[in-house]
Motif scaffolding. Sequence first.
Motif, mmCIF file in Angstrom:
data_model
loop_
_atom_site.group_PDB
_atom_site.id
_atom_site.type_symbol
_atom_site.label_atom_id
_atom_site.label_comp_id
_atom_site.label_asym_id
_atom_site.label_seq_id
_atom_site.Cartn_x
_atom_site.Cartn_y
_atom_site.Cartn_z
ATOM 1 N N ARG A 3 38.848 34.814 52.373
ATOM 2 C CA ARG A 3 40.290 34.558 52.391
ATOM 3 C C ARG A 3 40.953 35.121 51.134
ATOM 4 O O ARG A 3 42.067 35.645 51.191
ATOM 5 C CB ARG A 3 40.568 33.060 52.483
ATOM 6 C CG ARG A 3 40.379 32.487 53.881
ATOM 7 C CD ARG A 3 40.654 30.991 53.860
ATOM 8 N NE ARG A 3 42.009 30.709 53.398
ATOM 9 C CZ ARG A 3 43.067 30.582 54.196
ATOM 10 N NH1 ARG A 3 42.912 30.727 55.513
ATOM 11 N NH2 ARG A 3 44.254 30.313 53.714
ATOM 12 N N ALA A 4 40.258 35.013 50.026
ATOM 13 C CA ALA A 4 40.808 35.519 48.767
ATOM 14 C C ALA A 4 41.027 37.026 48.855
ATOM 15 O O ALA A 4 42.032 37.559 48.382
ATOM 16 C CB ALA A 4 39.857 35.189 47.615
ATOM 17 N N ALA A 5 40.066 37.703 49.487
ATOM 18 C CA ALA A 5 40.140 39.157 49.577
ATOM 19 C C ALA A 5 41.289 39.608 50.483
ATOM 20 O O ALA A 5 41.719 40.759 50.432
ATOM 21 C CB ALA A 5 38.814 39.709 50.087
ATOM 22 N N ALA A 6 41.784 38.676 51.287
ATOM 23 C CA ALA A 6 42.892 39.008 52.193
ATOM 24 C C ALA A 6 44.247 38.824 51.503
ATOM 25 O O ALA A 6 45.276 38.765 52.158
ATOM 26 C CB ALA A 6 42.803 38.134 53.445
ATOM 27 N N ARG A 7 44.279 38.745 50.189
ATOM 28 C CA ARG A 7 45.533 38.619 49.431
ATOM 29 C C ARG A 7 45.659 39.834 48.502
ATOM 30 O O ARG A 7 45.326 39.749 47.316
ATOM 31 C CB ARG A 7 45.520 37.349 48.577
ATOM 32 C CG ARG A 7 45.460 36.047 49.344
ATOM 33 C CD ARG A 7 45.370 34.904 48.329
ATOM 34 N NE ARG A 7 45.217 33.604 48.938
ATOM 35 C CZ ARG A 7 46.222 32.790 49.249
ATOM 36 N NH1 ARG A 7 47.473 33.174 49.037
ATOM 37 N NH2 ARG A 7 45.994 31.610 49.784
ATOM 38 N N GLY A 55 44.226 43.258 39.846
ATOM 39 C CA GLY A 55 43.438 43.466 38.624
ATOM 40 C C GLY A 55 42.205 44.317 38.875
ATOM 41 O O GLY A 55 41.907 45.252 38.123
ATOM 42 N N CYS A 56 41.468 44.000 39.941
ATOM 43 C CA CYS A 56 40.277 44.791 40.286
ATOM 44 C C CYS A 56 40.650 46.255 40.516
ATOM 45 O O CYS A 56 39.982 47.168 40.012
ATOM 46 C CB CYS A 56 39.623 44.248 41.564
ATOM 47 S SG CYS A 56 38.585 42.801 41.324
ATOM 48 N N ALA A 57 41.716 46.472 41.293
ATOM 49 C CA ALA A 57 42.128 47.845 41.626
ATOM 50 C C ALA A 57 42.537 48.603 40.359
ATOM 51 O O ALA A 57 42.183 49.777 40.170
ATOM 52 C CB ALA A 57 43.279 47.809 42.637
ATOM 53 N N CYS A 71 36.061 40.192 46.021
ATOM 54 C CA CYS A 71 37.078 41.193 45.677
ATOM 55 C C CYS A 71 36.489 42.321 44.827
ATOM 56 O O CYS A 71 36.831 43.489 45.007
ATOM 57 C CB CYS A 71 38.230 40.534 44.921
ATOM 58 S SG CYS A 71 39.279 39.560 46.007
ATOM 59 N N ALA A 72 35.604 41.968 43.906
ATOM 60 C CA ALA A 72 35.022 42.994 43.023
ATOM 61 C C ALA A 72 34.144 43.952 43.819
ATOM 62 O O ALA A 72 34.162 45.164 43.586
ATOM 63 C CB ALA A 72 34.234 42.337 41.896
#
Lengths: 330, 330
Positions: free
Chosen positions: A76-80, A88-90, A111-112
Amino acid sequence: MAGTARPVVLDAMSGDHGPAETVPGALAARREHGVPVVLVGRADDLHRELRRHGGTGEVEVEHAGEVVPMAERGARAAARPESSLAVGCALARRRGAAFVSAGSTGAVVTCAVRAFGRREGVLRPALAVALPTPSGSTVLVDAGGTADPTPKMLRQFALLGAAYARNVLGVPDPSVGLLSIGAEPGKGNRLAREAAALLPGLPARFHGNVEGHDVLAGTVDVVVTDGFTGNVVLKNIEGCVRTVLGMVAEAGIAPPDRLAEVARLYTADTHGGAALLGLAGTVVVGHGSSRSTAIARACVVASELAAGGGPVPVDGRSSPRTAAPVGPVA
Amino acid sequence: MAGTARPVVLDAMSGDHGPAETVPGALAARREHGVPVVLVGRADDLHRELRRHGGTGEVEVEHAGEVVPMAERGARAAARPESSLAVGCALARRRGAAFVSAGSTGAVVTCAVRAFGRREGVLRPALAVALPTPSGSTVLVDAGGTADPTPKMLRQFALLGAAYARNVLGVPDPSVGLLSIGAEPGKGNRLAREAAALLPGLPARFHGNVEGHDVLAGTVDVVVTDGFTGNVVLKNIEGCVRTVLGMVAEAGIAPPDRLAEVARLYTADTHGGAALLGLAGTVVVGHGSSRSTAIARACVVASELAAGGGPVPVDGRSSPRTAAPVGPVA
């Protein structure tokens, strides 16, 4: 290292305390260690905190409007995509910078992995933490990256952990132990028994099984386990240190401030967080409860890891002292 | 309790030190706590040790010619009917006595299950240990009985642990936490996530997930986990206490003898071992490294548990204060 330090991108909305701790942490990393930090999060909040600490202009600010709640699961976090974590990761990836977040481990890992990708051949990433022992440090891996690994993944964690011990702690020929519930290879749960059959073939010095009491005893340089057991052990150590030193203080047999020095060895203020191994980028996951000192330490650790550079050899080939297992691909 | 104490059958060949520690341990249980002990093992060895401690005739001796090596796995151990472990279990069952062994956990569990049988409805036995917290004790269950349980087994362990907290520690309405790697029900490995879905329906006060730092914090009365994680946690606490108090001693900020008092709270000298819950008999598994003090304590704990009597309600019904979860079937 001022002036030459690698920049670090910090998820400034992360952790239990958000900007109230991440902003002073970033300023401390910059002022005390010369590590340039980019704060990612709600620009209004970040500028206000910077003003409060007299730090306007000292660190960059990149706006990201969303926040991943600490309770959010990875998927779910990755869908934000507008979250401070994703933005930040990008950004870290584009700039070849290290990334630090004190967010939920599952969310940061998911996400990472999406942003940086895994190194070639790596099945799953793993978190590594160096814990103080009477004789030095022991690397605990996986401390929470992959809760349900396969035996083959554990085999890779062993190699990633050995590379970390070599490259970050400077141990020339690290010994590796498999965490289980008996010293004999037949002891353990299904996963540990299957992994015990794979590990003797490793291109690393395999010690055999180790047990819970070996983690802080310095029995081996690297303790390998699944991310569930590893995370429980890591937090169990934190709690145990707190309770036992509390009992010593309560008994009035040692001054609390001196006990606090020992306690600090096992907090994020000292180790700075866990390195996420196996990715094509440098990522440090801070403790959710991090205060500014722990955030600053995480930024310094991330900068140092990134400065090491070079890939982790998951086939177990040795790598030079300067190559950090989580450094960015050159 | 001299004179009224329940007899205890002791596997005198068990543990890392065998009769050299079990025999003086049995004598201490008899002399200092009035607990009658039957030593089971090689009669020649046992009589020699008894003579050495001036204890001939103070405790019974039952001959058993074989010894189960500490490294033996459960199934192989159970295939030695002449071992002190197997003979001891059978004798305890015939006499309605409690049984104590400091042998390999897997071997003791396998033999004890064969000899005593499970209580009706119990899928697998679990080991319970009461650990000191700042506010009292927390029961850790399963501390190593079943390495790969199913979610349904974890549900039963929760009930067995709650019965132990009620009946042995005297907690009227114990709270139960599921050990995981995040406070939210969705966090954890597969087993923990599936168990988290079953536990709210328990006829017990379910707190939700707890984490590694909660085990010694007194957050809940009972911490439930699989036997692999539980055993790692139990031994990790032992090692952590040793390392951290060693650092305090090394720093010269507290007298070593006073630190030893705190350290002892977390050794088998104090808790005496783990109770094997869910069997139709009372079984205590001592630590393999037990010295005579720990053996004596294990015998006393076993005698007290047996005196409680009465079955464990695996359906979660409350049971009277006097009913111990591992007492023999009346």
